[in-house]
Design a protein around this motif. Sequence first.
Motif, mmCIF file in Angstrom:
data_model
loop_
_atom_site.group_PDB
_atom_site.id
_atom_site.type_symbol
_atom_site.label_atom_id
_atom_site.label_comp_id
_atom_site.label_asym_id
_atom_site.label_seq_id
_atom_site.Cartn_x
_atom_site.Cartn_y
_atom_site.Cartn_z
ATOM 1 N N UNK A 22 0.813 -1.220 0.000
ATOM 2 C CA UNK A 22 0.000 0.000 0.000
ATOM 3 C C UNK A 22 0.843 1.266 0.000
ATOM 4 N N UNK A 23 2.104 1.132 0.400
ATOM 5 C CA UNK A 23 2.985 2.290 0.526
ATOM 6 C C UNK A 23 3.757 2.504 -0.774
ATOM 7 N N UNK A 24 3.556 3.650 -1.387
ATOM 8 C CA UNK A 24 4.257 3.977 -2.631
ATOM 9 C C UNK A 24 5.652 4.521 -2.349
ATOM 10 N N UNK A 25 5.787 5.272 -1.254
ATOM 11 C CA UNK A 25 7.060 5.898 -0.933
ATOM 12 C C UNK A 25 7.202 5.995 0.579
ATOM 13 N N UNK A 26 8.272 5.408 1.099
ATOM 14 C CA UNK A 26 8.571 5.473 2.531
ATOM 15 C C UNK A 26 9.723 6.446 2.730
ATOM 16 N N UNK A 27 9.467 7.536 3.421
ATOM 17 C CA UNK A 27 10.457 8.596 3.587
ATOM 18 C C UNK A 27 11.324 8.413 4.825
ATOM 19 N N UNK A 28 11.168 7.273 5.509
ATOM 20 C CA UNK A 28 12.003 6.994 6.664
ATOM 21 C C UNK A 28 11.573 7.767 7.893
#
Length: 296
Positions: A22-28
């Motif tokens: 579901x996560x397109x981008x994980x920015x940390x």
Amino acid sequence: MILNLLADATAALDFSSLGLSPIALDLGTWRIGGFSMHPQVHWYSLGYIAGIMFGYWYLTRLLRQPGAPMAKRHAEDLVFYATIGILAGGRLGYILFYKPEILRNPIEILYLWQGGMSLHGGLIGTIIAILLLARKNGLSALRVCDYVAVCTPPALGLVRLANFVNGELWGRPTTLPWGVIFPRTEDGIPRHPSQLYEAALEGVLLFVVLNVLFWRTDARYKPGFLVGSGLLGYGIIRFLVELVRQPDAGLEHLSWGLTMGQTLSVPMLAAGLYLMATAAGRRVRVEPIVGSESVA
């Protein structure tokens, strides 16, 4: 060996094997002072954003045609109004129609990242937004709705694709070879990928139909015909897809024999038929907001 290949070809697809998230981008993790954050961009959110951006771009293209009901500056305002209408109407509609227990903890109303949006609620919110814009600027609300309806299907399709990526809103059990085993069902039973059915029908087929009506006929000069076609088309699609879509928990067996999705689609079907049937009688001389060509 041939028998083994045939067996594999008819085996259900395990959703987990697709590697979707579901996560397109994980920015940390971000640490600012004594606070820490872990911002993530979800496909669900991107579906709405991309749908709204495409809708605005395509609406400005439609407005270049003779007889447009508003100017580009109105379309820019409409994006703001409609975005609020979609988010507020979609979320409140979901809570009222499907999850009223959320009202016991009102802060959860704001948890948009957890999903939970109603198309029917978003539609109501968008209509209210259009009515406010039209009243403020002296526009024909019905004709604005016609143009917005033509631009809407791709957004519906993108959100349905996001539903599939999230592994949510799955279908009923099936023995068809394209059945999918969704992990969150916890029963290991192959189910219809109803999200993909809706993406194809709501997002692609409905878009094609409405655009043929806009570009190849005089439908846009009959106030209400295009939005009526959109309501009727979506209502039919949603009503039929509900036959293979798993109803929300607690809403599987409504006393009147329909699912909640079908029940909410009935007013759309009625409104769509009415608007289409009466559209010819509303046809008047249309003076464009931009350009100089009048349309009788």
